[in-house]
Scaffold this active site. Structure first.
Site, PDB file in Angstrom:
ATOM      1  N   GLY A 182     -20.345  12.632  31.870  1.00  0.00           N
ATOM      2  CA  GLY A 182     -20.769  11.281  31.547  1.00  0.00           C
ATOM      3  C   GLY A 182     -22.045  11.135  30.736  1.00  0.00           C
ATOM      4  N   GLU A 239     -19.698  18.391  34.942  1.00  0.00           N
ATOM      5  CA  GLU A 239     -18.472  18.433  34.124  1.00  0.00           C
ATOM      6  C   GLU A 239     -18.690  17.720  32.804  1.00  0.00           C
ATOM      7  OE1 GLU A 239     -16.035  16.212  36.780  1.00  0.00           O
ATOM      8  OE2 GLU A 239     -15.819  17.827  38.222  1.00  0.00           O
ATOM      9  N   PRO A 240     -19.579  18.242  31.970  1.00  0.00           N
ATOM     10  CA  PRO A 240     -19.863  17.552  30.713  1.00  0.00           C
ATOM     11  C   PRO A 240     -18.740  17.731  29.708  1.00  0.00           C
ATOM     12  CG  PRO A 240     -21.004  19.643  30.776  1.00  0.00           C
ATOM     13  CD  PRO A 240     -20.319  19.501  32.103  1.00  0.00           C
ATOM     14  N   ARG A 287     -18.222  14.945  26.542  1.00  0.00           N
ATOM     15  CA  ARG A 287     -18.768  14.322  25.343  1.00  0.00           C
ATOM     16  C   ARG A 287     -20.101  14.929  24.883  1.00  0.00           C
ATOM     17  NH1 ARG A 287     -17.671   9.083  23.852  1.00  0.00           N
ATOM     18  NH2 ARG A 287     -16.917   8.692  25.959  1.00  0.00           N
ATOM     19  N   ARG A 336     -10.997   6.048  18.512  1.00  0.00           N
ATOM     20  CA  ARG A 336     -12.129   5.441  19.213  1.00  0.00           C
ATOM     21  C   ARG A 336     -12.558   4.077  18.659  1.00  0.00           C
ATOM     22  NH1 ARG A 336     -16.671   7.107  19.962  1.00  0.00           N
ATOM     23  NH2 ARG A 336     -16.800   6.583  22.139  1.00  0.00           N
ATOM     24  N   TYR A 377     -12.078   1.488  21.579  1.00  0.00           N
ATOM     25  CA  TYR A 377     -13.325   1.156  22.288  1.00  0.00           C
ATOM     26  C   TYR A 377     -14.321   0.374  21.431  1.00  0.00           C
ATOM     27  CZ  TYR A 377     -11.834   5.337  24.984  1.00  0.00           C
ATOM     28  OH  TYR A 377     -11.149   6.270  25.697  1.00  0.00           O
ATOM     29  N   CYS A 425      -0.491   0.438   9.453  1.00  0.00           N
ATOM     30  CA  CYS A 425      -0.200  -0.988   9.353  1.00  0.00           C
ATOM     31  C   CYS A 425      -0.606  -1.731  10.615  1.00  0.00           C
ATOM     32  CB  CYS A 425       1.276  -1.181   9.026  1.00  0.00           C
ATOM     33  SG  CYS A 425       1.617  -0.586   7.377  1.00  0.00           S
ATOM     34  N   TYR A 440     -13.267  13.252  22.146  1.00  0.00           N
ATOM     35  CA  TYR A 440     -12.306  12.150  22.199  1.00  0.00           C
ATOM     36  C   TYR A 440     -11.877  11.743  20.783  1.00  0.00           C
ATOM     37  CZ  TYR A 440     -14.122  12.398  26.876  1.00  0.00           C
ATOM     38  OH  TYR A 440     -14.508  12.863  28.094  1.00  0.00           O
TER      39      TYR A 440
HETATM   40  C1  LIG Z   1     -13.644  12.684  31.497  1.00  0.00           C
HETATM   41  C2  LIG Z   1     -14.225  13.361  32.670  1.00  0.00           C
HETATM   42  C3  LIG Z   1     -15.391  14.121  32.525  1.00  0.00           C
HETATM   43  C4  LIG Z   1     -16.145  14.237  31.221  1.00  0.00           C
HETATM   44  O1  LIG Z   1     -16.796  13.052  30.855  1.00  0.00           O
HETATM   45  P1  LIG Z   1     -17.780  13.043  29.611  1.00  0.00           P
HETATM   46  O2  LIG Z   1     -18.243  11.641  29.530  1.00  0.00           O
HETATM   47  O3  LIG Z   1     -16.988  13.437  28.423  1.00  0.00           O
HETATM   48  O4  LIG Z   1     -18.885  13.988  29.907  1.00  0.00           O
HETATM   49  C5  LIG Z   1     -15.862  14.784  33.640  1.00  0.00           C
HETATM   50  N1  LIG Z   1     -15.239  14.710  34.844  1.00  0.00           N
HETATM   51  C6  LIG Z   1     -14.116  13.990  35.004  1.00  0.00           C
HETATM   52  C7  LIG Z   1     -13.471  13.951  36.339  1.00  0.00           C
HETATM   53  C8  LIG Z   1     -13.574  13.296  33.937  1.00  0.00           C
HETATM   54  O5  LIG Z   1     -12.459  12.568  34.114  1.00  0.00           O
END
Ligand SMILES: *Cc1c(COP(=O)(O)O)cnc(C)c1O
Length: 422
Positions: A241, A275-276, A278, A314, A318, A346, A375
């Site tokens: 995140g 869990e990075p 992005r 994107r 978004y 289109c 993404y």
């Molecule tokens: C998508 C996701 C992430 C990665 O999120 P980023 O914003 O890309 O860092 C990590 N953990 C889980 C469970 C996710 O679904």
């Protein structure tokens, strides 16, 4: 670090990826093409690993699932966060150790569970009581025990785009925190389950640390509660995140984020997982595209390019803003033109950038849509029967194809005619 800079080439200044000019990329591979700089992947991984030295980094494959990107992180010591059987296949093919994989995602099928258990996946993040039961059954059927973290919905607003906030009470993710103690106790009694801890993931593109802190506070309370009840809690997953700067955002720097992770670890004496996605890959990629036509319409200047919403979703999905740079550096005295950059699909939503200050463009000119390493290609589709774009990776002066452009025949190859239409 920015590996994408203007450099001299044949007497003019041209945008390069590390040592390779983007005109050379376009000449070799055509457009639209995703181009990644390996140096950025490596530098960002090292920066994060340095900022959170005790955390286990589980790269979130859904951000960019090219084998070249996954393998780059595997070689640097990362594990991966996977959310489908397909991502499990990719992670293993890229050389990730199964024990370093975390299987997340809100609904895993029995087939996916069976495959992950047989492969020896190191951790399952479970998102519902029903999933816990199903995993218990699947593990017992294989005569094994699944290491499980329960994913908590901490009811925290990540303060990000609505479609990528995942930790609010009304979102589909995780288990309400009030249900955790009873479920953890139940998991402890299951023959096929070995509870190892808790996990959260509250959303993506977070530009403040406060929501991470709030989620972590929820976890602290739960861990203390579980330990008081006699349960072992060894692992805590903080999810991904961490946001990046696309335009004028000011995300927390990686050192501050790392310090938060380290504080969490010390306070609870747990192994931390992050869990990075992005943050590791977004700035490492650009989408190279060529201007097809320029027109004035409705009082606007339109540059119609050969990349579209099917290649990069994107902006349409978004309302995301990506910088768009001309590949040929504009002369310092050129009068910029306010330009809408749009693709050939289109749909009125097929606009990659609105009201951009760009030099006057002509057909054949190259543009680079920036910060699309995350993404980007993973969300590409073949809408409008457009073949998937090429993907290349640069390392120093070396340019490698990492995913050839799809061709029209392979697009058609999946189609079958019923006998009565043959
Ligand atoms: C998508 C996701 C992430 C990665 O999120 P980023 O914003 O890309 O860092 C990590 N953990 C889980 C469970 C996710 O679904």
């Amino acid at each position: 670090m920015d590996a994408f800079t203007y450099r001299e080439e044949n007497g003019s200044r041209v945008l390069h990826a590390e040592g390779v000019s983007l005109t050379a990329v376009a000449a070799a591979f055509g457009t639209p093409t995703y181009c990644y700089a390996n140096a950025v992947l490596v530098a960002r991984y090292r920066a994060l690993a340095g900022a959170a030295p005790h955390a286990l980094i589980r790269y979130s494959i859904k951000a960019n699932d090219t084998l070249a990107v996954i393998r780059t992180f595997a070689r640097l010591g990362a594990g991966a966060d996977i959310i489908s059987g397909g991502e499990l296949h990719r992670a293993l093919r890229a050389g990730m150790a199964p024990d370093n994989l975390v299987f997340a995602g809100p609904a895993k099928s029995r087939d996916e569970m069976d495959l992950a258990l047989a492969s020896g996946v190191g951790q399952f993040n479970v998102e519902s009581p029903a999933e816990l039961d199903a995993l218990d059954e699947a593990a017992q059927a294989q005569g094994t025990r699944a290491p499980v973290a329960l994913r908590v919905n901490p009811d925290v607003d990540a303060d990000t785009h609505d479609k990528i906030a995942t930790g609010r009470r009304g979102d589909k993710f995780g288990i309400d925190d009030g249900e955790i103690p009873a479920l953890y106790a139940r998991a402890t009694a299951m023959d096929g389950i070995e509870p190892v801890g808790l996990a959260v993931h509250i959303g993506s593109q977070l530009t403040r640390l406060a929501p991470f802190e709030a989620a972590f506070d929820r976890l602290v309370a739960l861990v203390e509660n579980l330990r008081a009840a006699g349960h072992a809690v060894e692992r805590l997953g903080l999810g991904g995140g961490l946001g990046v700067r696309y335009r004028d955002e000011t995300p927390p720097d990686v050192a501050a984020y790392g310090a938060l992770v380290e504080r969490a670890r010390q306070r609870l004496g747990v192994t931390m997982l992050i869990e990075p996605g992005r943050w590791l890959v977004a700035p490492a990629g650009l989408l190279l595209t060529r201007v097809i036509a320029v027109k004035q319409a409705g009082g606007r200047c339109w540059a119609l390019v050969d990349a579209a919403m099917n290649d990069l979703m994107r902006p349409a999905l978004y309302d995301a803003w990506h910088a768009i740079d001309p590949v040929a550096e504009p002369a310092p005295d050129v009068d910029m033109v306010v330009t809408e950059v749009a693709g050939p699909v289109c749909e009125s939503g097929d606009v990659l950038g609105r009201a951009r200050q760009l030099p006057p463009l002509s057909p054949g000119d190259l543009l680079a849509v920036r910060d699309v390493g995350a993404y980007g290609s993973v969300m590409a589709s073949t809408y409008n029967s457009r073949p998937l774009p090429a993907e290349v990776m640069v390392r120093g002066d070396a340019l490698s194809s990492i995913r050839p452009r799809q061709d029209h025949e392979s697009l058609l190859a999946r189609d079958l005619a019923p006998s009565w239409l043959a």
